[in-house]
Design a protein around this motif. Structure first.
Motif, PDB file in Angstrom:
ATOM      1  N   GLN A 367      -0.116 -12.752  -2.600  1.00 27.77           N
ATOM      2  CA  GLN A 367       0.203 -14.074  -2.045  1.00 27.77           C
ATOM      3  C   GLN A 367       1.606 -14.098  -1.455  1.00 27.77           C
ATOM      4  OE1 GLN A 367      -0.426 -17.152  -4.917  1.00 27.77           O
ATOM      5  NE2 GLN A 367      -2.589 -16.698  -5.193  1.00 27.77           N
ATOM      6  N   VAL A 368       2.578 -13.502  -2.159  1.00 27.21           N
ATOM      7  CA  VAL A 368       3.949 -13.445  -1.646  1.00 27.21           C
ATOM      8  C   VAL A 368       3.988 -12.641  -0.353  1.00 27.21           C
ATOM      9  CG1 VAL A 368       6.274 -12.601  -2.114  1.00 27.21           C
ATOM     10  CG2 VAL A 368       4.984 -13.748  -3.919  1.00 27.21           C
ATOM     11  N   ALA A 369       3.285 -11.504  -0.325  1.00 30.32           N
ATOM     12  CA  ALA A 369       3.261 -10.668   0.872  1.00 30.32           C
ATOM     13  C   ALA A 369       2.679 -11.424   2.057  1.00 30.32           C
ATOM     14  CB  ALA A 369       2.460  -9.394   0.599  1.00 30.32           C
ATOM     15  N   GLN A 370       1.581 -12.106   1.843  1.00 35.26           N
ATOM     16  CA  GLN A 370       0.946 -12.857   2.929  1.00 35.26           C
ATOM     17  C   GLN A 370       1.829 -14.016   3.390  1.00 35.26           C
ATOM     18  OE1 GLN A 370      -2.810 -13.895   1.152  1.00 35.26           O
ATOM     19  NE2 GLN A 370      -3.762 -11.918   1.637  1.00 35.26           N
ATOM     20  N   ALA A 371       2.534 -14.662   2.457  1.00 35.81           N
ATOM     21  CA  ALA A 371       3.440 -15.748   2.837  1.00 35.81           C
ATOM     22  C   ALA A 371       4.591 -15.252   3.691  1.00 35.81           C
ATOM     23  CB  ALA A 371       3.975 -16.444   1.586  1.00 35.81           C
ATOM     24  N   HIS A 372       4.928 -13.960   3.562  1.00 37.37           N
ATOM     25  CA  HIS A 372       6.004 -13.359   4.356  1.00 37.37           C
ATOM     26  C   HIS A 372       5.449 -12.562   5.537  1.00 37.37           C
ATOM     27  CE1 HIS A 372       8.226 -14.383   0.711  1.00 37.37           C
ATOM     28  NE2 HIS A 372       9.337 -14.219   1.389  1.00 37.37           N
ATOM     29  N   LYS A 373       4.186 -12.834   5.899  1.00 38.18           N
ATOM     30  CA  LYS A 373       3.533 -12.167   7.029  1.00 38.18           C
ATOM     31  C   LYS A 373       3.459 -10.657   6.837  1.00 38.18           C
ATOM     32  CE  LYS A 373       5.051 -15.782  10.237  1.00 38.18           C
ATOM     33  NZ  LYS A 373       5.776 -16.103  11.499  1.00 38.18           N
ATOM     34  N   GLY A 374       3.322 -10.261   5.599  1.00 41.27           N
ATOM     35  CA  GLY A 374       3.199  -8.847   5.273  1.00 41.27           C
ATOM     36  C   GLY A 374       1.899  -8.559   4.559  1.00 41.27           C
ATOM     37  N   SER A 375       1.861  -7.456   3.835  1.00 43.24           N
ATOM     38  CA  SER A 375       0.646  -7.062   3.133  1.00 43.24           C
ATOM     39  C   SER A 375       1.007  -6.244   1.908  1.00 43.24           C
ATOM     40  CB  SER A 375      -0.279  -6.244   4.054  1.00 43.24           C
ATOM     41  OG  SER A 375       0.370  -5.057   4.479  1.00 43.24           O
ATOM     42  N   LEU A 376       0.032  -6.115   1.027  1.00 44.83           N
ATOM     43  CA  LEU A 376       0.163  -5.273  -0.161  1.00 44.83           C
ATOM     44  C   LEU A 376      -0.864  -4.161  -0.052  1.00 44.83           C
ATOM     45  CD1 LEU A 376       1.333  -4.654  -2.954  1.00 44.83           C
ATOM     46  CD2 LEU A 376      -0.384  -6.209  -3.937  1.00 44.83           C
ATOM     47  N   GLN A 377      -0.384  -2.923  -0.021  1.00 49.56           N
ATOM     48  CA  GLN A 377      -1.259  -1.763   0.100  1.00 49.56           C
ATOM     49  C   GLN A 377      -1.330  -1.039  -1.234  1.00 49.56           C
ATOM     50  OE1 GLN A 377       0.367   0.547   3.328  1.00 49.56           O
ATOM     51  NE2 GLN A 377      -0.263  -0.929   4.906  1.00 49.56           N
ATOM     52  N   VAL A 378      -2.520  -0.498  -1.522  1.00 51.27           N
ATOM     53  CA  VAL A 378      -2.785   0.155  -2.805  1.00 51.27           C
ATOM     54  C   VAL A 378      -3.245   1.577  -2.542  1.00 51.27           C
ATOM     55  CG1 VAL A 378      -4.103   0.064  -4.949  1.00 51.27           C
ATOM     56  CG2 VAL A 378      -3.462  -2.063  -3.787  1.00 51.27           C
ATOM     57  N   GLY A 379      -2.686   2.530  -3.278  1.00 55.66           N
ATOM     58  CA  GLY A 379      -3.104   3.924  -3.169  1.00 55.66           C
ATOM     59  C   GLY A 379      -3.056   4.591  -4.528  1.00 55.66           C
ATOM     60  N   GLY A 380      -3.739   5.694  -4.669  1.00 56.67           N
ATOM     61  CA  GLY A 380      -3.735   6.423  -5.926  1.00 56.67           C
ATOM     62  C   GLY A 380      -5.066   7.078  -6.185  1.00 56.67           C
ATOM     63  N   ALA A 381      -5.167   7.712  -7.345  1.00 54.52           N
ATOM     64  CA  ALA A 381      -6.393   8.384  -7.750  1.00 54.52           C
ATOM     65  C   ALA A 381      -6.444   8.388  -9.271  1.00 54.52           C
ATOM     66  CB  ALA A 381      -6.439   9.810  -7.209  1.00 54.52           C
ATOM     67  N   PRO A 382      -7.638   8.421  -9.847  1.00 54.20           N
ATOM     68  CA  PRO A 382      -7.745   8.437 -11.307  1.00 54.20           C
ATOM     69  C   PRO A 382      -6.996   9.622 -11.909  1.00 54.20           C
ATOM     70  CG  PRO A 382      -9.877   7.988 -10.303  1.00 54.20           C
ATOM     71  CD  PRO A 382      -8.960   8.378  -9.194  1.00 54.20           C
ATOM     72  N   GLY A 383      -6.106   9.331 -12.883  1.00 55.72           N
ATOM     73  CA  GLY A 383      -5.356  10.373 -13.564  1.00 55.72           C
ATOM     74  C   GLY A 383      -4.180  10.911 -12.782  1.00 55.72           C
ATOM     75  N   ARG A 384      -3.932  10.408 -11.575  1.00 59.15           N
ATOM     76  CA  ARG A 384      -2.852  10.946 -10.739  1.00 59.15           C
ATOM     77  C   ARG A 384      -1.862   9.855 -10.317  1.00 59.15           C
ATOM     78  NH1 ARG A 384      -5.699  14.198  -6.021  1.00 59.15           N
ATOM     79  NH2 ARG A 384      -3.489  14.516  -5.489  1.00 59.15           N
ATOM     80  N   GLY A 385      -1.830   8.777 -11.035  1.00 59.99           N
ATOM     81  CA  GLY A 385      -0.886   7.728 -10.753  1.00 59.99           C
ATOM     82  C   GLY A 385      -1.335   6.798  -9.644  1.00 59.99           C
ATOM     83  N   ALA A 386      -0.466   5.833  -9.329  1.00 54.06           N
ATOM     84  CA  ALA A 386      -0.785   4.831  -8.311  1.00 54.06           C
ATOM     85  C   ALA A 386       0.475   4.454  -7.565  1.00 54.06           C
ATOM     86  CB  ALA A 386      -1.411   3.601  -8.949  1.00 54.06           C
ATOM     87  N   THR A 387       0.268   3.981  -6.349  1.00 59.44           N
ATOM     88  CA  THR A 387       1.375   3.497  -5.516  1.00 59.44           C
ATOM     89  C   THR A 387       0.988   2.144  -4.932  1.00 59.44           C
ATOM     90  OG1 THR A 387       2.093   5.736  -4.916  1.00 59.44           O
ATOM     91  CG2 THR A 387       2.822   3.923  -3.493  1.00 59.44           C
TER      92      THR A 387
END
Length: 395
Positions: A367-387
């Motif tokens: 919601q904060v990202a969208q209010a600032h005309k941005g986005s939230l991106q998700v990356g990662g893999a099981p057992g290998r962390g997340a970003t």
């Protein structure tokens, strides 16, 4: 007021509205029935009066009627030949009465209306009309009005249900917004309070063994965390009470990241997680500083909660393709990229992680990202962390 009470109020409103409309329909129907019955009765009386006025003999009355006459100076009574014995008796009795009109029974289930007239020549006349057609029309009218009232009541129920739903809808929306605000506010305050509690415990332990002048840095950080918590509370109250948009100011996201890492470092150490920061210079964006800090704090809190003892969480702020990217990377349990969209929904959370989690953090960050005309991106893999990357337009 909860949903059960709202539903009860809606049903009660429907019942009361339908009952009121039903009573009105009943009164209108009864009034129409009475007025229509009286009108037909008066029409029959006028017809009988006209028959008596125009009759010259008793041989040819209108259909459904029977005439009787007693001539002047005699007791002999002439009656239409088609009259039944019972009706003859009724008419003979009528000729002994004064001019009037009344209803009686000529036989079982054979109601008649009798009207009497005395003429100036001394003769007496009486006419009897079968009331069965009139009663049948009244019965048909009553049935028609009843059907109309039932149809009207059904329509009233439907209209009342629609109106009640529309009337209660704002209350349901207000209830939803209230619950959402409580949930959001609770989540926003949970992490800052946890950090304050952890730092206060650490200060208490150090105060027992170290001189006060060596605690200055920790006390300053405690004051900063308290100030940040106050800003979060004020931001939430302004958004809820005044419905104002967040302030649009120039914000250095790199500086905000430094504040978040400094604030969350004690909390991370308590969990035996290393929290690191990597910035390459200023990263200026436009927006609400408090909201951006809340977003980064939520991402760090989420990462720390999904990293095992001895793990690492890294906050990186950099320029990327003309935009500002704030990456929060961990080497924890990871995630399935196919669940990325689901994890960004309200009250959604992964099956791993520590502590009591409510699945609100990532949704609020988005919601904060969208209010600032941005986005939230998700990356990662099981057992290998997340970003998780907060991507905003550069100023």
């Amino acid at each position: 007021m909860d949903e059960a009470q709202l539903n009860h109020a809606r049903r009660r409103s429907v019942a009361q509205t339908a009952a009121a409309i039903g009573v009105i329909l009943l009164l209108v129907g009864a009034l129409m029935f009475v007025l229509s019955s009286r009108q037909e009765s008066r029409a029959l009386d006028a017809e009988l009066g006209q028959v008596l006025t125009m009759a010259e003999d008793v041989d040819d009355p209108p259909p459904g009627q029977v005439l009787a006459r007693r001539a002047t100076g005699t007791d002999a009574v002439e009656v239409t030949s088609s009259a039944s014995p019972e009706l003859v008796g009724v008419l003979k009795d009528a000729l002994r009465r004064q001019p009037t009109r009344y209803d009686t029974d000529a036989a079982d289930d054979h109601p008649v209306r009798v009207q009497i007239e005395h003429r100036v020549d001394g003769s007496r006349w009486a006419v009897a009309a079968d009331l069965a057609p009139l009663r049948q029309r009244q019965e048909q009218l009553g049935i028609a009005l009843l059907v109309a009232e039932l149809a009207g009541l059904a329509g009233a129920l439907a209209a009342a249900a629609l109106l009640a739903r529309r009337a209660v809808a704002p209350l349901a929306t207000a209830l939803t917004l209230q619950r959402r605000f409580v949930a959001d506010a609770s989540h926003e305050l949970r992490t800052p309070l946890t950090v304050l509690h952890t730092r206060a415990q650490l200060l208490l332990r150090r105060a027992r063994t170290q001189p006060a002048e060596q605690l200055t840095d920790q006390l300053e950080q405690l004051v900063a965390d308290t100030r940040a918590l106050g800003e979060v509370v004020e931001d939430l109250l302004v958004a809820a009470a005044e419905h104002q948009p967040p302030p649009d100011t120039v914000v250095d996201l790199a500086e905000v990241a430094r504040e978040v890492v400094a604030s969350m470092s004690v909390y991370a150490r308590e969990r035996e997680v290393e929290l690191r920061l990597e910035v390459t210079g200023a990263a200026v964006v436009r927006g609400a500083r408090t909201a951006l800090r809340r977003a980064l704090t939520a991402l760090v809190d989420n990462a720390v909660g999904h990293v095992a003892v001895g793990g690492h969480v890294t906050v990186t702020v950099r320029h990327r393709d003309g935009r500002i990217a704030a990456d929060v990377t961990d080497d924890g349990v990871g995630l399935d990229p196919a669940e990325a969209d689901r994890l960004l929904g309200r009250f959604a959370h992964g099956s791993n992680g520590t502590g009591r989690r409510f699945g609100l953090g990532l949704a609020l960050v988005q919601q904060v990202a969208q209010a600032h005309k941005g986005s939230l991106q998700v990356g990662g893999a099981p057992g290998r962390g997340a970003t998780f990357t907060l991507l905003l337009p550069a100023y």
